[in-house]
Design a protein around this motif. Structure first.
Motif, mmCIF file in Angstrom:
data_model
loop_
_atom_site.group_PDB
_atom_site.id
_atom_site.type_symbol
_atom_site.label_atom_id
_atom_site.label_comp_id
_atom_site.label_asym_id
_atom_site.label_seq_id
_atom_site.Cartn_x
_atom_site.Cartn_y
_atom_site.Cartn_z
ATOM 1 N N PHE A 213 -11.150 -32.695 21.210
ATOM 2 C CA PHE A 213 -10.431 -32.259 22.131
ATOM 3 C C PHE A 213 -9.438 -32.481 20.798
ATOM 4 C CE2 PHE A 213 -12.298 -32.361 26.677
ATOM 5 C CZ PHE A 213 -10.773 -31.608 26.852
ATOM 6 N N SER B 203 -1.268 -36.783 23.555
ATOM 7 C CA SER B 203 -1.605 -35.824 24.587
ATOM 8 C C SER B 203 -3.146 -35.725 24.803
ATOM 9 C CB SER B 203 -1.718 -34.002 23.618
ATOM 10 O OG SER B 203 -2.347 -34.276 22.554
ATOM 11 N N LEU B 204 -3.865 -37.281 24.220
ATOM 12 C CA LEU B 204 -4.905 -37.777 24.304
ATOM 13 C C LEU B 204 -5.022 -39.142 25.140
ATOM 14 C CD1 LEU B 204 -7.262 -36.365 21.436
ATOM 15 C CD2 LEU B 204 -7.292 -35.586 23.770
ATOM 16 N N THR C 226 2.891 -33.768 21.868
ATOM 17 C CA THR C 226 2.058 -33.796 21.002
ATOM 18 C C THR C 226 0.947 -35.108 20.800
ATOM 19 O OG1 THR C 226 3.021 -32.262 20.309
ATOM 20 C CG2 THR C 226 0.785 -32.603 19.219
ATOM 21 N N PHE D 101 -7.089 -29.029 20.434
ATOM 22 C CA PHE D 101 -5.749 -28.336 20.729
ATOM 23 C C PHE D 101 -4.347 -28.444 19.258
ATOM 24 C CE2 PHE D 101 -5.117 -31.988 24.498
ATOM 25 C CZ PHE D 101 -5.810 -31.140 25.715
ATOM 26 N N THR D 102 -5.320 -28.131 18.412
ATOM 27 C CA THR D 102 -4.725 -28.224 16.837
ATOM 28 C C THR D 102 -5.308 -26.623 16.273
ATOM 29 O OG1 THR D 102 -5.375 -29.980 15.904
ATOM 30 C CG2 THR D 102 -4.982 -28.402 14.396
ATOM 31 N N VAL E 262 -4.882 -24.080 19.595
ATOM 32 C CA VAL E 262 -4.473 -23.991 19.968
ATOM 33 C C VAL E 262 -3.329 -23.650 19.665
ATOM 34 C CG1 VAL E 262 -3.739 -23.635 22.511
ATOM 35 C CG2 VAL E 262 -6.192 -24.034 22.759
ATOM 36 N N ALA E 263 -2.393 -24.699 19.665
ATOM 37 C CA ALA E 263 -0.829 -24.748 18.580
ATOM 38 C C ALA E 263 -0.709 -24.492 17.894
ATOM 39 C CB ALA E 263 -1.013 -26.320 17.984
ATOM 40 N N SER F 188 -1.539 -39.138 29.352
ATOM 41 C CA SER F 188 -1.245 -37.884 28.442
ATOM 42 C C SER F 188 -1.250 -36.782 29.185
ATOM 43 C CB SER F 188 -2.528 -37.321 28.055
ATOM 44 O OG SER F 188 -3.422 -37.173 28.341
ATOM 45 N N TYR G 156 2.023 -23.923 24.920
ATOM 46 C CA TYR G 156 1.496 -25.373 24.680
ATOM 47 C C TYR G 156 1.388 -26.437 25.529
ATOM 48 C CZ TYR G 156 -0.522 -28.699 21.378
ATOM 49 O OH TYR G 156 -1.397 -29.435 21.096
ATOM 50 N N ILE H 248 -2.343 -28.307 26.888
ATOM 51 C CA ILE H 248 -2.934 -29.165 27.572
ATOM 52 C C ILE H 248 -2.922 -30.014 28.715
ATOM 53 C CG2 ILE H 248 -1.603 -31.244 26.549
ATOM 54 C CD1 ILE H 248 -0.822 -30.180 23.871
#
Length: 818
Positions: free
Chosen positions: A185, A643-644, A640, A189-190, A192-193, A648, A115, A119
């Protein structure tokens, strides 16, 4: 960070004393932290590489003593040659050697690596250039772009004047279209997680069902039945009740009884036995060069359980001491009379032998007595399918009656808690919960001065002279505000983990597996709430008191709350980056070195006197997931959440390094160095999943606050559906996947086992007998659920008395010491 929460000194337009210094110091702090962490971590790693072949008793303890690890690849004695061997060990070998708990634990690190790699790629390729383009931030540290560098930083500063304590936020840049990147994003990202989480969970479920469905051990066929009414508390009535349900035949029933007296006498007997061994050793003299490795070969040769494996043979006992003819016999002081004011000296050997003899006689009587039954029983079914149907069903229409749950392995049962009443367990649970609540407040207050060390402004207000000294010595300031603070943070997590471990053991749980899951939960609550939420909130104010002075005004305005949280997260990014650097590069190698065990070993060695003491020194250190997993989950949550944000890429990069190093180090320890005695069959994975999803929700809320802070209200609204969808997914995920992490599916039972590993004459899936207490070695019953104090032979001395014939029997105390 509190350094961004600057206070004026009487004039709203007067320049701040520390503003320029704060900006210049940030990069220096980061460089100092990197250097300090690399130096300490590399030193510990090189020390381990040098000491590993020399101290194989410690660093190869599990490999040499555990049957499950005996067939792992041998590690070469070269300096770095062991590294590729450990890296080459497959996941299947980890499962076969260390069990499902270790497999699930390392799966979390694999998940985090996947993960965070995704990111970090987008953080460097997209997020960092876009933020640099629209905010004027440096593309990378040291590549400043003139006066634009601090434009966005200045827009986030809270400016307090003496006449009114209200934050004045400068207007953000006019062009805010780039902020829609945060929304895009956040969704990506959510997704993908959750995608990786589902795939990893499916894989673990598949392994777990194959792992448990192909076994027929006593654990898989046994259920723990609680809430038995008084009129049903007998083995025959419980057996009839279960069989009348029509789900299968009952093999045996172990109704728990109030064995408190027997357990107390057995514990007292062990104290007397140790005192007697110490007295004999003092009289005969002992050999300090006793080799701790001798008893390991006996375990491999006879295949005994762990308890019997640690016993030394008679010849080894004899070599543990030197015979002395003229040595004076040791004495023991007995006190008596009113308030024990009188005393006399007696022969210690005779005294403890008599104590042991009387205790043995009492134990023989107690073993034959009848004890009051309790509402708890272990019911072993004839088939695994019947057991699984019982624990997945409601057995009785009355609430709290005949509740069936999974039974822990026999060796995992805490028998002293089986006869605790439900009221006693509830009282303990509530007392500990209230105690943790008070501790939570205490930790929050304790963190205030730690947060103050991060800010030169706070130090200047409290100790102006110290602030001037630190400002004059840049290196000292970096060490205080960066290395010292993160080190105190890390040491506090270790100290509190021991406290919460003790509290979890006082709750009255009936299995050690449940205790360890409770330790994981408690320690994560501490590191997440106290060291992340509270630290973030208090870190956004220059002092604790200023925060509470403005608390009433902040809670009245939702925008102010969002501004406070968002500003605090952004300003705390240097601290969390430094923390992850210290944890990953500085402290992880010390875990590989087992610094605590090595530091305490000389003291334990000096205190050791008897062969039993030396044998215990040679046992592998215990690996506790409750100590290591919560901190790793917190670092994943931090990565997490950040991450944005503009910083990050640095946090995610060092988070990725942390998990890569951690996976390798923990893999080595779980396979070669440390032993994990409890087996919960991977039940920690659902807890990991919940914490991952919690991190996603905090990440989404934080991004909503960032968008509100930058006046992108429309973009912030679009993240709200994502938060709702994530909460809905949590409910769906728990209902769909979590039952398969608790139970064995009926279709998985008695299916063909997976292809075995190339290990001759060993079933890679069978983990029950490796940890079990061998109280019944017949093929029909195997391991049984029985209080070992009822059936185990009374243990004898590990010190051989001169003149004792080794060929004589060894039953009873007299034969053991004669």
């Amino acid at each position: 960070m509190s350094q961004f929460f600057l206070a004026g000194n009487g004039s709203e337009h007067e320049p701040y004393k520390w503003q320029d210094q704060v900006r210049k110091q940030s990069q220096r702090d980061f460089q100092v932290q990197i250097i300090v962490s690399v130096v300490f971590g590399l030193s510990a790693f090189l020390a381990f590489c040098i000491l590993r072949p020399k101290w194989s008793t410690l660093y190869h303890a599990r490999k040499e003593q555990s049957t499950a690890a005996s067939r792992l690849p041998e590690l070469p004695n070269t300096l770095f040659g062991w590294i590729p061997v450990v890296m080459g060990i497959s996941q299947e070998e980890v499962l076969a050697s260390a069990g499902l708990d270790a497999y699930a634990f390392l799966s979390f690190f694999r998940y985090a690596i996947k993960y965070l790699s995704v990111i970090w790629f987008f953080a460097v390729a997209v997020i960092l250039p876009v933020n640099s383009r629209y905010t004027g931030d440096a593309l990378f540290p040291g590549l400043e772009r003139g006066n634009e560098t601090h434009r966005d930083v200045d827009s986030l500063l809270y400016v307090f004047a003496d006449d009114e304590k209200k934050p004045s936020i400068p207007k953000p840049p006019k062009d805010t279209t780039y902020l829609w990147m945060y929304v895009a994003f956040a969704y990506f990202f959510t997704a993908v997680a959750l995608y990786l989480l589902i795939n990893e969970t499916k894989h673990i479920i598949k392994i777990r069902q194959a792992y448990l469905g192909t076994q027929a051990t006593v654990t898989d066929r046994t259920l723990r039945l609680s809430g038995i009414p008084k009129e049903m508390r007998s083995e025959d009535k419980v057996k009839d009740f279960i069989e009348d349900l029509g789900i299968g035949k009952v093999d045996s029933v172990m109704l728990c009884r109030n064995w408190k007296k027997l357990d107390e006498h057995m514990a007292q007997r062990m104290q007397y036995l140790r005192r007697l061994e110490k007295a004999w050793t003092a009289y005969l003299g002992h050999h300090h060069s006793l080799r701790h490795t001798r008893h390991r070969h006996r375990r491999r040769e006879n295949g005994y359980g762990e308890q019997d494996a640690s016993l030394l043979s008679e010849s080894e006992m004899e070599s543990a001491h030197a015979h002395s003819i003229d040595r004076a016999r040791p004495t023991h002081t007995i006190r008596y009379g009113p308030l024990y004011i009188y005393s006399k000296q007696v022969d210690a050997i005779n005294y403890w032998e008599e104590k042991l003899r009387r205790t043995d006689e009492r134990i023989k009587v107690l073993r034959n007595e009848e004890y009051e039954p309790t509402p708890l029983a272990f019911v072993t079914m004839e088939s695994t399918a019947a057991c699984q149907m019982a624990i997945q069903a409601i057995l009785d229409p009355h609430p709290g009656t005949f509740i069936a749950n999974l039974a822990p392995p026999p060796v995992d049962v805490v028998w002293k808690n089986t006869y605790l009443s439900r009221n006693a367990r509830m009282a303990r649970a509530w007392s500990i919960m209230i105690g943790i609540g008070f501790l939570t407040i205490f930790w929050a207050v304790l963190l205030v001065p730690i947060a103050g060390l991060l800010s030169i402004e706070v130090i200047d207000k409290i100790l102006p002279g110290l602030a001037d000294i630190l400002e004059a010595h840049k290196l000292a300031r970096s060490l205080v505000s960066t290395s010292l603070t993160t080190l105190v943070f890390s040491l506090l997590t270790i100290a509190v983990a021991y406290l919460y471990d003790w509290l979890a053991n006082q709750q009255g749980m009936t299995s050690q597996g449940d205790v360890e899951l409770s330790v994981i939960s408690k320690n994560f609550f501490f590191v997440f709430f106290n060291l992340f939420i509270v630290f973030t909130i208090f870190g956004s104010a220059s002092t604790f008191f200023e925060f509470w002075q403005d608390f009433k005004e902040i809670i009245r305005d939702a925008g102010a709350i969002a501004n406070t949280i968002a500003n605090s997260l952004e300003s705390l990014s240097p601290f969390y980056t430094n923390l992850i650097v210290l944890q990953g590069l500085g402290l992880f190698p010390f875990r590989l070195l087992e610094f605590g065990t090595v530091a305490l070993y000389p003291f334990y060695l000096l205190a050791a006197a008897t062969p039993r003491d030396y044998a215990e020194l040679a046992s592998p250190p215990v690996f506790s997931y409750g100590f290591f997993l919560p901190q790793s989950m917190l670092i994943f949550v931090i990565c997490t959440v950040y991450s944005l944000l503009p910083a990050s890429w640095t946090i995610v990069l060092f988070g990725l390094i942390y998990f890569v190093i951690g996976q390798f180090i923990y893999k080595y320890q779980l396979l070669y160095a440390m032993e994990h005695r409890q087996q919960s069959t991977g039940r920690a994975w659902p807890m990991i999943c919940n914490r991952i999803i919690l991190g996603l929700v905090i990440f989404q809320i934080a991004n909503t606050g960032i968008l509100v802070l930058r006046k992108a209200f429309t973009a912030s609204v679009f993240i709200v559906p994502l938060i709702v969808a994530t909460v809905w997914f949590t409910v769906y995920f728990q209902r769909t996947y979590f039952p398969l992490m608790r139970f064995i599916a009926l279709r998985s039972i008695d299916k063909p086992p997976p292809p075995p590993l190339p290990i001759p004459h060993e079933n890679p899936w069978d983990r029950d007998t490796d940890r079990g207490r061998l109280v019944d070695d017949s093929e029909e019953t195997g391991l049984r659920y029985v209080n070992p104090n009822l059936v185990v032979p009374l243990e004898t001395m590990w010190v051989r008395k001169p003149g004792h014939d080794i060929s004589e029997g060894n039953d009873g105390v007299e034969d053991g010491v004669a």
